[in-house]
Design a protein around this motif. Structure first.
Motif, PDB file in Angstrom:
ATOM      1  N   ALA A 293       0.833  -1.301  -0.017  1.00 36.73           N
ATOM      2  CA  ALA A 293       0.021  -0.005   0.006  1.00 36.73           C
ATOM      3  C   ALA A 293       1.053   1.255   0.160  1.00 36.73           C
ATOM      4  O   ALA A 293       0.562   2.391  -0.750  1.00 36.73           O
ATOM      5  CB  ALA A 293      -0.939  -0.074   1.373  1.00 36.73           C
ATOM      6  N   HIS A 294       1.861   1.230   0.860  1.00 43.71           N
ATOM      7  CA  HIS A 294       2.727   2.591   0.832  1.00 43.71           C
ATOM      8  C   HIS A 294       3.697   2.609  -0.530  1.00 43.71           C
ATOM      9  O   HIS A 294       3.770   3.661  -1.027  1.00 43.71           O
ATOM     10  CB  HIS A 294       3.857   2.323   2.000  1.00 43.71           C
ATOM     11  CG  HIS A 294       3.095   2.558   3.233  1.00 43.71           C
ATOM     12  ND1 HIS A 294       2.831   3.959   3.546  1.00 43.71           N
ATOM     13  CD2 HIS A 294       2.361   2.068   4.232  1.00 43.71           C
ATOM     14  CE1 HIS A 294       2.074   4.081   5.019  1.00 43.71           C
ATOM     15  NE2 HIS A 294       1.999   2.766   5.316  1.00 43.71           N
ATOM     16  N   LEU A 295       3.937   1.419  -0.815  1.00 43.47           N
ATOM     17  CA  LEU A 295       4.660   1.657  -2.411  1.00 43.47           C
ATOM     18  C   LEU A 295       3.905   2.166  -3.340  1.00 43.47           C
ATOM     19  O   LEU A 295       4.277   2.713  -4.236  1.00 43.47           O
ATOM     20  CB  LEU A 295       5.491   0.259  -2.557  1.00 43.47           C
ATOM     21  CG  LEU A 295       6.547   0.249  -3.735  1.00 43.47           C
ATOM     22  CD1 LEU A 295       7.560   1.478  -3.639  1.00 43.47           C
ATOM     23  CD2 LEU A 295       6.963  -0.998  -4.023  1.00 43.47           C
ATOM     24  N   ALA A 302       8.371   2.104   2.416  1.00 40.67           N
ATOM     25  CA  ALA A 302       7.811   0.956   2.466  1.00 40.67           C
ATOM     26  C   ALA A 302       8.454  -0.126   2.516  1.00 40.67           C
ATOM     27  O   ALA A 302       8.211  -1.430   2.996  1.00 40.67           O
ATOM     28  CB  ALA A 302       7.185   0.627   1.036  1.00 40.67           C
ATOM     29  N   SER A 303       9.936   0.070   2.199  1.00 37.73           N
ATOM     30  CA  SER A 303      11.009  -1.113   2.600  1.00 37.73           C
ATOM     31  C   SER A 303      10.961  -1.773   4.091  1.00 37.73           C
ATOM     32  O   SER A 303      11.114  -2.887   4.136  1.00 37.73           O
ATOM     33  CB  SER A 303      12.411  -0.331   2.245  1.00 37.73           C
ATOM     34  OG  SER A 303      12.695   0.590   3.117  1.00 37.73           O
ATOM     35  N   ASN A 304      10.519  -0.735   4.922  1.00 32.63           N
ATOM     36  CA  ASN A 304      10.404  -1.234   6.370  1.00 32.63           C
ATOM     37  C   ASN A 304       9.408  -2.160   6.528  1.00 32.63           C
ATOM     38  O   ASN A 304       9.637  -3.254   7.404  1.00 32.63           O
ATOM     39  CB  ASN A 304      10.013   0.228   7.445  1.00 32.63           C
ATOM     40  CG  ASN A 304      11.203   1.179   7.324  1.00 32.63           C
ATOM     41  OD1 ASN A 304      12.279   1.033   7.134  1.00 32.63           O
ATOM     42  ND2 ASN A 304      10.547   2.535   7.625  1.00 32.63           N
ATOM     43  N   TYR A 305       8.190  -2.142   5.717  1.00 31.42           N
ATOM     44  CA  TYR A 305       7.268  -3.128   6.072  1.00 31.42           C
ATOM     45  C   TYR A 305       7.870  -4.412   5.344  1.00 31.42           C
ATOM     46  O   TYR A 305       7.428  -5.493   5.786  1.00 31.42           O
ATOM     47  CB  TYR A 305       6.114  -2.439   5.462  1.00 31.42           C
ATOM     48  CG  TYR A 305       5.279  -1.442   6.099  1.00 31.42           C
ATOM     49  CD1 TYR A 305       4.825  -1.731   7.462  1.00 31.42           C
ATOM     50  CD2 TYR A 305       5.681  -0.193   5.621  1.00 31.42           C
ATOM     51  CE1 TYR A 305       4.296  -0.302   8.065  1.00 31.42           C
ATOM     52  CE2 TYR A 305       5.211   1.048   6.249  1.00 31.42           C
ATOM     53  CZ  TYR A 305       4.547   0.827   7.450  1.00 31.42           C
ATOM     54  OH  TYR A 305       3.913   1.831   8.098  1.00 31.42           O
ATOM     55  N   HIS A 325       9.611  -6.381  -4.484  1.00 34.20           N
ATOM     56  CA  HIS A 325       9.337  -4.871  -4.414  1.00 34.20           C
ATOM     57  C   HIS A 325      10.412  -4.044  -3.682  1.00 34.20           C
ATOM     58  O   HIS A 325      10.468  -2.957  -3.996  1.00 34.20           O
ATOM     59  CB  HIS A 325       8.187  -5.065  -3.098  1.00 34.20           C
ATOM     60  CG  HIS A 325       6.727  -5.269  -4.001  1.00 34.20           C
ATOM     61  ND1 HIS A 325       6.306  -6.322  -4.452  1.00 34.20           N
ATOM     62  CD2 HIS A 325       5.699  -4.233  -4.006  1.00 34.20           C
ATOM     63  CE1 HIS A 325       5.252  -6.505  -4.901  1.00 34.20           C
ATOM     64  NE2 HIS A 325       4.645  -5.074  -4.666  1.00 34.20           N
ATOM     65  N   LEU A 326      11.163  -4.797  -2.756  1.00 34.62           N
ATOM     66  CA  LEU A 326      12.467  -4.105  -2.397  1.00 34.62           C
ATOM     67  C   LEU A 326      13.520  -3.746  -3.515  1.00 34.62           C
ATOM     68  O   LEU A 326      13.901  -2.605  -3.444  1.00 34.62           O
ATOM     69  CB  LEU A 326      13.310  -4.954  -1.351  1.00 34.62           C
ATOM     70  CG  LEU A 326      12.484  -5.232   0.027  1.00 34.62           C
ATOM     71  CD1 LEU A 326      13.385  -6.304   0.796  1.00 34.62           C
ATOM     72  CD2 LEU A 326      12.465  -3.967   0.632  1.00 34.62           C
TER      73      LEU A 326
END
Length: 497
Positions: A293-295, A302-305, A325-326
């Motif tokens: 969602a954040h990306l 978003a990388s934190n999630y 995604h990363l």
């Protein structure tokens, strides 16, 4: 307090009016109802405690074995762990043996056995055990049909029958469909949806109200993931509204469907407010969803999630997709070395049981996407159509070097204009994507044909819609082939031609 009073009142009403408690060895009493309620809030520790109490007080109550199976089912859904699966799957035969020795003159006798078979079939399909899953679906279907004949007023039969019919009627070609066809089992999607819709609308007003959340759980799943219904968002939000906010399952259902249907900001808000604490079952997948969602907003935090998901996840699914995604985050930062490292992990880590991970593997093996196309894709997925359109506003297919990126551009512009309601522009770009990418292994051209069919269907041009759906079916050896072909065939069926 009001919810607790309502639940007690509902239970007292049930015990006086329906056969929930009428059969001594299939007794949905207060302990069992509390366990069931806890399961569907994902408070599995609480559920185990209620079940343990029931075992001490009424050791002959066969509902215990069904409830224990629910706990295993949601343990495996939330953990996705192959080790847990291998450890727990032996419980199935023990529970079925216990129930099969019990009172046969109860609507719960066949129902409980069917539910246990169906739950294990759904879990097995996540781990690639398609033949065993097919066998269990066959047994569940047969038992529920028999039970419906014996007890036509027992509404819970339609929950399993609705799910089986919907899923099997829309099942893409593959190992599971092949195994089921061996047994001559076929579903009827429209009939299944009608069953689930009727239950979702009527169950809350009936004496079977405690089973409402389970019906909504399955109904939301088939609307969003199986039939890709345009009503998935509105119906999910409508039917989950009356579920208590203390339910983590509610947060999962709502956020998942919001992300699937481009209601991105709403998904972030739901996940921010999700209930937390040690009483709830660990559910790392929600971190993955929050990262997505954040990306979609192009927020690189978003990388934190995704990293938290990878750190806490014990399951086999979404590992490849999280690494991809990363990689995209690195690409958006201009970090080519970071992107290369992430796509290497995508290729070499995790498994390929589900479509997301299979697609991640394909994308990691392909050339890196153009950054503006990647941004437009993410914004589109989040429902930020104006921003996505603005990003590509001064571009055209000739600006890109590879056939992949040219096709991607035409496809993405088609999707953007389609969702903006600009049908003519959408059709022009869809046709360009088909022409450019018809012979490529990427999904852009085939899905463009599928979406073109839906546009023509909406416009009432059945001949053109059928032609477009058949074009989608005719393309082979590309990404998402089974899913796209299944949706195209369903489109042709809807046309009635």
């Amino acid at each position: 307090m009001a919810k607790s009073i309502r639940f007690v009142a509902t239970f007292l009403f049930l015990t006086l009016t329906i056969p929930l408690s009428s059969f001594a060895n299939f007794d949905f009493n207060a302990n069992c109802l509390n366990a069931y309620r806890s399961i569907f809030e994902l408070k599995l520790g609480n559920a185990r405690a209620y079940i343990s109490t029931e075992k001490k007080q009424h050791p002959d109550n066969s509902i215990i074995y069904l409830l224990e199976n629910y706990v295993d089912y949601f343990t495996l859904i939330t953990s996705g762990s192959k080790a847990d699966f291998d450890k727990l799957k032996g419980n199935k035969s023990i529970r079925l043996d216990k129930i099969s020795d019990d009172e046969k003159n109860s609507p719960y006798y066949l129902y409980a056995q069917a539910e246990i078979n169906l739950q294990w079939a759904l879990i097995r399909s996540r781990f690639g055990e398609y033949f065993n899953a097919a066998m269990e679906i066959r047994k569940a279907n047969s038992m529920l049909q028999d039970n419906a004949k014996k007890y036509p007023d027992f509404l819970l039969n339609n929950k399993g029958l609705g799910l089986i019919n919907t899923v099997l009627g829309n099942l893409p070609d593959g190992a599971l469909k092949s195994a089921l066809s061996t047994f001559g089992i076929r579903g009827n999607t429209q009939s299944g949806l009608a069953m689930l819709d009727k239950l979702a609308n009527g169950l809350a007003k009936s004496t079977y109200e405690p089973f409402y959340e389970e019906v909504v759980f399955y109904y939301a799943y088939v609307l969003a993931d199986v039939v890709h219904s345009p009503t998935a968002y509105s119906k999910t939000m409508k039917y989950t509204e009356r579920i208590a906010d203390t339910s983590l399952l509610k947060s999962y259902l709502q956020s998942y469907v919001c992300i699937k249907t481009a209601h991105n900001d709403e998904a972030i808000n739901i996940l921010n407010k999700k209930p937390e604490g040690g009483v709830y079952q660990p559910f790392p997948y929600l971190d993955y969803l929050e990262g997505v969602a954040h990306l979609n907003k192009l927020e690189l935090s978003a990388s934190n999630y995704f990293n938290r998901f990878l750190q806490n996840n014990k399951g086999v699914n979404y590992i490849k997709d999280a690494h991809l995604h990363l990689g995209w985050i690195s690409l958006l930062k201009g970090d080519k070395a970071g992107y290369s490292a992430s796509v290497s992990k995508t290729i070499n880590s995790g498994y390929s049981y589900n479509e997301k991970d299979k697609q991640a593997q394909n994308e990691a093996s392909a050339p890196a996407p153009a950054v503006d196309l990647l941004k437009a894709r993410l914004l589109f997925d989040g429902g930020y159509l104006a921003k996505a359109a603005q990003l590509l506003d001064n571009r055209n297919a000739a600006d890109y070097n590879s056939d992949k990126d040219k096709t991607d551009f035409n496809y993405r512009m088609g999707r953007i204009y389609d969702d903006l309601g600009k049908d003519d522009q959408a059709l022009t770009y869809y046709q360009a994507a088909i022409n450019q990418g018809r012979n490529l292994k990427y999904y852009f051209a085939s899905n463009a044909a599928l979406q073109m069919g839906k546009v023509y269907e909406k416009k009432g041009n059945k001949a053109k819609a059928r032609e477009a759906f058949n074009t989608a079916i005719s393309m082979k050896n590309h990404e998402y082939e089974n899913s796209i072909e299944s949706q195209a065939k369903a489109g042709i069926k809807r046309l009635g031609l």
